[in-house]
Each structure stands twice: as structure tokens, then as C-alpha cells.
Motif scaffolding. Structure first.
Motif, mmCIF file in Angstrom:
data_model
loop_
_atom_site.group_PDB
_atom_site.id
_atom_site.type_symbol
_atom_site.label_atom_id
_atom_site.label_comp_id
_atom_site.label_asym_id
_atom_site.label_seq_id
_atom_site.Cartn_x
_atom_site.Cartn_y
_atom_site.Cartn_z
ATOM 1 N N LEU A 34 45.386 29.782 50.294
ATOM 2 C CA LEU A 34 44.842 30.398 49.084
ATOM 3 C C LEU A 34 43.324 30.559 49.215
ATOM 4 O O LEU A 34 42.758 31.594 48.840
ATOM 5 C CB LEU A 34 45.193 29.554 47.858
ATOM 6 C CG LEU A 34 45.079 30.258 46.500
ATOM 7 C CD1 LEU A 34 46.116 31.369 46.384
ATOM 8 C CD2 LEU A 34 45.273 29.274 45.351
ATOM 9 N N TYR A 58 46.220 39.873 49.771
ATOM 10 C CA TYR A 58 47.624 40.259 49.849
ATOM 11 C C TYR A 58 48.088 41.111 48.670
ATOM 12 O O TYR A 58 49.246 41.535 48.629
ATOM 13 C CB TYR A 58 48.504 38.992 49.891
ATOM 14 C CG TYR A 58 48.135 38.004 48.805
ATOM 15 C CD1 TYR A 58 48.602 38.152 47.510
ATOM 16 C CD2 TYR A 58 47.280 36.943 49.084
ATOM 17 C CE1 TYR A 58 48.231 37.265 46.507
ATOM 18 C CE2 TYR A 58 46.904 36.057 48.097
ATOM 19 C CZ TYR A 58 47.382 36.203 46.819
ATOM 20 O OH TYR A 58 47.003 35.338 45.822
ATOM 21 N N CYS A 59 47.223 41.374 47.711
ATOM 22 C CA CYS A 59 47.640 42.006 46.448
ATOM 23 C C CYS A 59 47.270 43.482 46.397
ATOM 24 O O CYS A 59 46.134 43.862 46.700
ATOM 25 C CB CYS A 59 47.010 41.272 45.267
ATOM 26 S SG CYS A 59 47.575 41.880 43.663
ATOM 27 N N GLU A 116 51.985 31.943 44.488
ATOM 28 C CA GLU A 116 51.684 32.966 45.494
ATOM 29 C C GLU A 116 51.680 32.468 46.934
ATOM 30 O O GLU A 116 52.478 32.907 47.743
ATOM 31 C CB GLU A 116 50.371 33.689 45.154
ATOM 32 C CG GLU A 116 50.513 34.502 43.870
ATOM 33 C CD GLU A 116 49.214 35.094 43.368
ATOM 34 O OE1 GLU A 116 48.138 34.599 43.747
ATOM 35 O OE2 GLU A 116 49.288 36.056 42.602
ATOM 36 N N PHE A 134 39.830 39.941 40.533
ATOM 37 C CA PHE A 134 40.010 39.202 41.779
ATOM 38 C C PHE A 134 40.229 40.153 42.956
ATOM 39 O O PHE A 134 40.659 41.290 42.782
ATOM 40 C CB PHE A 134 41.198 38.244 41.675
ATOM 41 C CG PHE A 134 40.957 37.083 40.736
ATOM 42 C CD1 PHE A 134 39.700 36.541 40.573
ATOM 43 C CD2 PHE A 134 42.006 36.541 40.012
ATOM 44 C CE1 PHE A 134 39.480 35.478 39.722
ATOM 45 C CE2 PHE A 134 41.805 35.475 39.158
ATOM 46 C CZ PHE A 134 40.532 34.937 39.008
ATOM 47 N N ASP A 135 39.968 39.655 44.156
ATOM 48 C CA ASP A 135 40.104 40.469 45.359
ATOM 49 C C ASP A 135 41.018 39.769 46.368
ATOM 50 O O ASP A 135 40.656 39.590 47.539
ATOM 51 C CB ASP A 135 38.727 40.716 45.976
ATOM 52 C CG ASP A 135 38.725 41.927 46.903
ATOM 53 O OD1 ASP A 135 39.506 42.864 46.651
ATOM 54 O OD2 ASP A 135 37.957 41.921 47.881
ATOM 55 N N CYS A 136 42.205 39.386 45.926
ATOM 56 C CA CYS A 136 43.163 38.674 46.780
ATOM 57 C C CYS A 136 43.657 39.612 47.886
ATOM 58 O O CYS A 136 44.128 40.719 47.612
ATOM 59 C CB CYS A 136 44.347 38.187 45.947
ATOM 60 S SG CYS A 136 43.856 37.200 44.500
ATOM 61 N N GLU A 178 38.768 33.282 45.298
ATOM 62 C CA GLU A 178 38.359 33.158 43.890
ATOM 63 C C GLU A 178 39.368 32.361 43.075
ATOM 64 O O GLU A 178 39.127 32.051 41.912
ATOM 65 C CB GLU A 178 38.195 34.559 43.278
ATOM 66 C CG GLU A 178 37.077 35.367 43.938
ATOM 67 C CD GLU A 178 37.269 36.865 43.767
ATOM 68 O OE1 GLU A 178 36.355 37.509 43.227
ATOM 69 O OE2 GLU A 178 38.322 37.388 44.170
ATOM 70 N N LYS A 179 40.491 32.005 43.685
ATOM 71 C CA LYS A 179 41.524 31.215 43.001
ATOM 72 C C LYS A 179 41.627 29.835 43.626
ATOM 73 O O LYS A 179 41.152 29.599 44.735
ATOM 74 C CB LYS A 179 42.886 31.910 43.106
ATOM 75 C CG LYS A 179 42.993 33.221 42.333
ATOM 76 C CD LYS A 179 44.396 33.794 42.468
ATOM 77 C CE LYS A 179 44.541 35.085 41.695
ATOM 78 N NZ LYS A 179 45.904 35.673 41.854
ATOM 79 N N ALA A 230 42.570 34.251 49.042
ATOM 80 C CA ALA A 230 42.207 34.491 47.633
ATOM 81 C C ALA A 230 41.174 33.448 47.211
ATOM 82 O O ALA A 230 41.450 32.588 46.372
ATOM 83 C CB ALA A 230 43.450 34.417 46.745
ATOM 84 N N ARG A 255 44.276 44.375 44.141
ATOM 85 C CA ARG A 255 43.005 43.706 44.443
ATOM 86 C C ARG A 255 41.823 44.632 44.115
ATOM 87 O O ARG A 255 41.917 45.855 44.216
ATOM 88 C CB ARG A 255 42.954 43.289 45.916
ATOM 89 C CG ARG A 255 43.084 44.431 46.869
ATOM 90 C CD ARG A 255 43.171 43.979 48.317
ATOM 91 N NE ARG A 255 41.877 43.484 48.785
ATOM 92 C CZ ARG A 255 41.617 43.172 50.051
ATOM 93 N NH1 ARG A 255 42.569 43.292 50.970
ATOM 94 N NH2 ARG A 255 40.443 42.743 50.403
#
Length: 421
Positions: free
Chosen positions: A176, A72-73, A169, A68-70, A182-183, A180, A76
Motif C-alpha cells: 500500500l 492501480y486505480c 485493496e 488520491f493517485d493510487c 497517500e493511504k 498508494a 487515480r
């Protein structure tokens, strides 16, 4: 421990520090000159049991690789960071060796997502299962449930872990999707629901069969990131309250957003919103243990918590018509709402006043913080503050202290204002 495993531990323990679903000591004391212990600020965190005991946990990620490429993470997909991954046996051996050396009492294990949710979750479960069955490990285990993992794997995880958690999250589906994409909330809420149902089922099963296996006896928790998206405190607390009610969570943890990339979808913050995070924790405590409703603490007129003072004091100042509270006559629920009086003190007050009328001296011995409470209570009709102070005056007196230099300056300004007025 060989150099390769030590390097992995350094990378994956550091990456795990962004997950606040257990409390960290924040210590940085290194072990030098063959001393005892090590508290380098990562790798070992401190959590607390219901009876107040402090438990040291090995806190690591299984991997910081992630599909995933969130935004805030820190792990990522697009972040240019050093990647690493433990094998199942490496995590098991680290846990056992650290436990035997008395460094830790348990394991907090999360992970980025290798290939897909089930592939990663299956490895987390294997680690917990191997610790329990092959090594007879009876220490505390907290496993992060991977969003999108199958219900069967989640059920199996609960047989070996003391606590399960799914990170929600961000406080809204809209955020989201923006940060993010992809979520989605469905992936997160589905395992939460599965854990909740299994906890209820296990409780009923234990009533019928004493030897029925435990399922996540410490329940489930989640984490919300504060400040990475535009939601106000009202939205965050309404969501938390809903999660407590619908999924019977033990805790919602709040993490002030720490900038980890230059993604233009994220806010520009000079420092993490630590004070805001703290105020939300205080409000969460009031919801769970003090009988407050969300709309009493935040509403359309006050959508964000006051950063200068705690939520209980803010509520009391906005609702002066409830006060003063007569300590020797008021109900427990109303005494609990007085700033400076906690749950233990309120119970002691109700118990002690059956034998004698309480005085301010009694309250001080009981543990009441009189420098706050005195503006909101009477004892047998007597008050420590004879003046009918305004909300602003009480606020300033509590913030700056009665006899401090800052308090004297405030008093000087108030006197000047009254003369001009």
C-alpha cells in the motif's frame, strides 16, 4: 433521462465495473427495436442473497474525481480520463426510476474522493437517507465506506444501508505504501473496526428492544486486488482469514489486477490473473464452509495455489494417507474433504446412511461427482478404482478426463515412460 445525466451514467457506471464487491453478469446485450431490458455489461450487476436469490443492482460511482493517485486505480488523480460527478438528487432519481421500470432491485454505490473523506461520505449517506426516508425505498443498498471517514458518518450509513464495505485493496501495508502512498492500513481498518463493533452492539440491542433500528443487516465486506503487488497466495489467504476472524466480514472479494496505466511500479501482465483469482475464491470457500485451515491449503512449501487443479483436490493429492474414506462410516468432517463431495452432498450422505448402506449408485443420485471422488472413497469396502494410482496419474486422469483424446495421449506417454523406466 436527459443527455447530461445519461453521459454521466455511462462514465460512472463504466468506472464502477472495477469494484467486484458484487457479482456482475458481464452481459452486453443492448435494447434494440423497443425490446424489454438492457444488459450492456456495465451499470447493472447481479448479487446473490443468502437464500440464493439473484438481485439486480444499479452499480455506479458517485464521482470518478479523486484526490488520491493510487497506481492501480483507473480513477487515480493523474489518469487522463473523462471525469464526471452525480448530484445527490441525480443518483436518487436514477435509482427510483430504474426501480419503477423493474430494471433493478437495489443500489451499489461507491465513489472517488472529492475533497476529503468526510465530504464524500456525507453525500453517500444523504443519498441512502433520502431514498429510505423521502421515497420509502425498501430495495437493497450497498454503500462503500470511504477510508478516513468519521465514525459518526459510518454509524449513520449503517442505519440506511443493507451492507457496508471498506476496500482494503492491497494485501500488505508495504504494498500500500509503494502503490498508494497517500493511504495507510490504519485508515482502512479503523472504519472496519467501527462497523464490526456497531454490528455486535446492534445485535445485542435487538435482543433487548425488538423495534431497535437495524444496522447494516447484511454485514460488511471488502475487496483485495490480486496480482498488482508481489504477495503470494499464502499471504493473501492469511490476511483474509484474519479479517474474517477479527472483523466478522461476510465476504472478502478478490479482483484479478487489470492494467489501467503504464506506471512502472506495477507488474507487466499480458492478461488479468483470472485463474489465480478463481483458485483464491475456491480456497476462501474451503476456509469458510469446509473446515480447512489456511496452512493446509498454502504453506512455506506450497506458498501459491495450484493453477491446474482446485485447492481441495490439491490438498487431497498431497495427503493421500487420509484416503480412502469409507462413506458408510467416516465422520461428516472427513467426508466433506473428499474431492467431488460438497456440503449438501455430505449432509445427504450422513443422513441417508442411517437407513441403508450406501452404494456408488446412491452417491451418484445424491449428487457426488464420482469422476473425482472415486479415487478417494470406498462404499462398504468396495472401490471403483482397484489400482493404486500415483498422485500424478490421478491428477492427469481428472484434468484430462477418463476417455478423452487428451487422456489417451497421457496414457500413451505414461506407458512409454514405464517401458523406458
Amino acid at each position: 433521462m436527459n443527455d447530461k445525466v445519461q453521459e454521466k451514467l455511462s462514465i460512472l457506471a463504466d468506472a464502477a465495473k472495477y469494484d467486484v464487491s458484487c457479482s456482475s453478469s458481464g452481459g452486453k446485450r443492448k435494447n434494440e427495436n423497443k425490446g424489454l431490458g438492457n444488459a450492456e455489461g456495465m451499470g447493472i450487476c447481479h448479487s446473490y442473497t443468502e437464500d440464493g436469490r439473484c438481485v439486480s443492482l444499479l452499480k455506479i460511482l458517485l464521482t470518478n474525481y479523486c484526490i488520491f493517485d493510487c497506481a492501480y486505480c483507473v480513477t487515480r488523480r493523474s489518469n487522463d480520463i473523462k471525469r464526471a460527478a452525480f448530484t445527490v438528487d441525480e443518483v436518487v432519481n436514477l435509482t427510483i426510476n430504474f426501480y419503477r421500470r423493474n430494471y433493478i432491485e437495489g443500489l451499489f454505490l461507491s465513489s472517488g474522493i472529492f475533497k476529503d473523506s468526510d465530504y464524500t461520505m456525507e453525500r453517500l449517506v444523504r443519498i441512502a437517507k433520502k431514498l429510505r426516508q423521502e421515497h420509502k425505498f425498501n430495495g437493497y443498498i450497498h454503500l462503500k465506506t470511504i477510508p478516513g471517514a468519521s465514525e459518526d458518518l459510518i454509524k449513520e450509513a449503517g442505519l440506511y444501508a443493507d451492507r457496508l464495505s471498506v476496500n482494503i485493496e492491497l494485501p500488505s501495508e508495504l504494498s500500500l505504501q509503494a502503490l498508494a502512498p497517500e493511504k495507510n492500513y490504519g485508515q482502512i481498518l479503523k472504519p472496519m473496526g467501527a462497523i464490526s463493533r456497531e454490528l455486535v452492539h446492534n445485535k445485542e440491542e435487538k435482543k433487548l428492544f425488538k423495534l431497535a433500528p437495524n444496522f447494516a443487516p447484511a454485514g460488511q465486506s471488502t475487496q483485495l486486488i490480486v496480482g498488482a503487488s508481489a504477495e503470494n497466495d499464502k499471504q493473501i489467504l492469511h490476511l483474509s482469514n484474519q479479517l474474517y476472524q477479527d472483523y466478522k466480514l461476510k465476504r472478502v472479494y478478490y479482483s484479478g489486477y487489470i492494467p489501467v496505466s503504464n506506471d512502472n511500479r506495477l507488474p507487466v501482465l499480458a492478461t488479468p490473473p483470472i485463474i489465480r483469482e478463481n483458485r483464491i475464491y475456491q480456497a476462501d470457500w474451503l476456509l469458510r464452509f469446509y473446515g480447512f485451515g489456511v496452512n493446509e491449503l498454502v504453506n512455506d512449501f506450497f506458498p501459491n495455489l495450484d493453477l491446474e487443479i482446485d485447492p481441495k483436490l490439491a490438498w487431497a493429492l498431497r495427503n493421500r494417507h487420509f484416503f480412502p474414506v469409507e462413506i458408510n462410516a467416516a465422520d461428516y468432517e472427513l467426508i466433506l474433504r473428499v474431492p467431488g463431495i460438497g456440503v449438501k452432498s455430505a449432509k445427504k450422505i450422513v443422513s441417508a446412511r442411517r437407513f441403508t448402506p450406501l452404494t456408488f449408485e446412491h452417491l451418484q443420485k445424491i449428487g457426488v461427482v464420482l469422476k473425482r471422488a472415486k479415487y478417494f472413497i470406498t462404499c462398504s469396502g468396495r472401490s471403483l478404482e482397484q489400482k493404486d494410482y500415483t498422485e500424478e496419474v490421478i491428477r492427469r486422469k481428472i484434468i484430462f478426463g477418463e476417455n478423452s483424446y487428451r487422456s489417451a495421449l497421457v496414457k500413451q506417454q505414461l506407458d512409454l515412460f514405464q517401458q523406458v523406466g
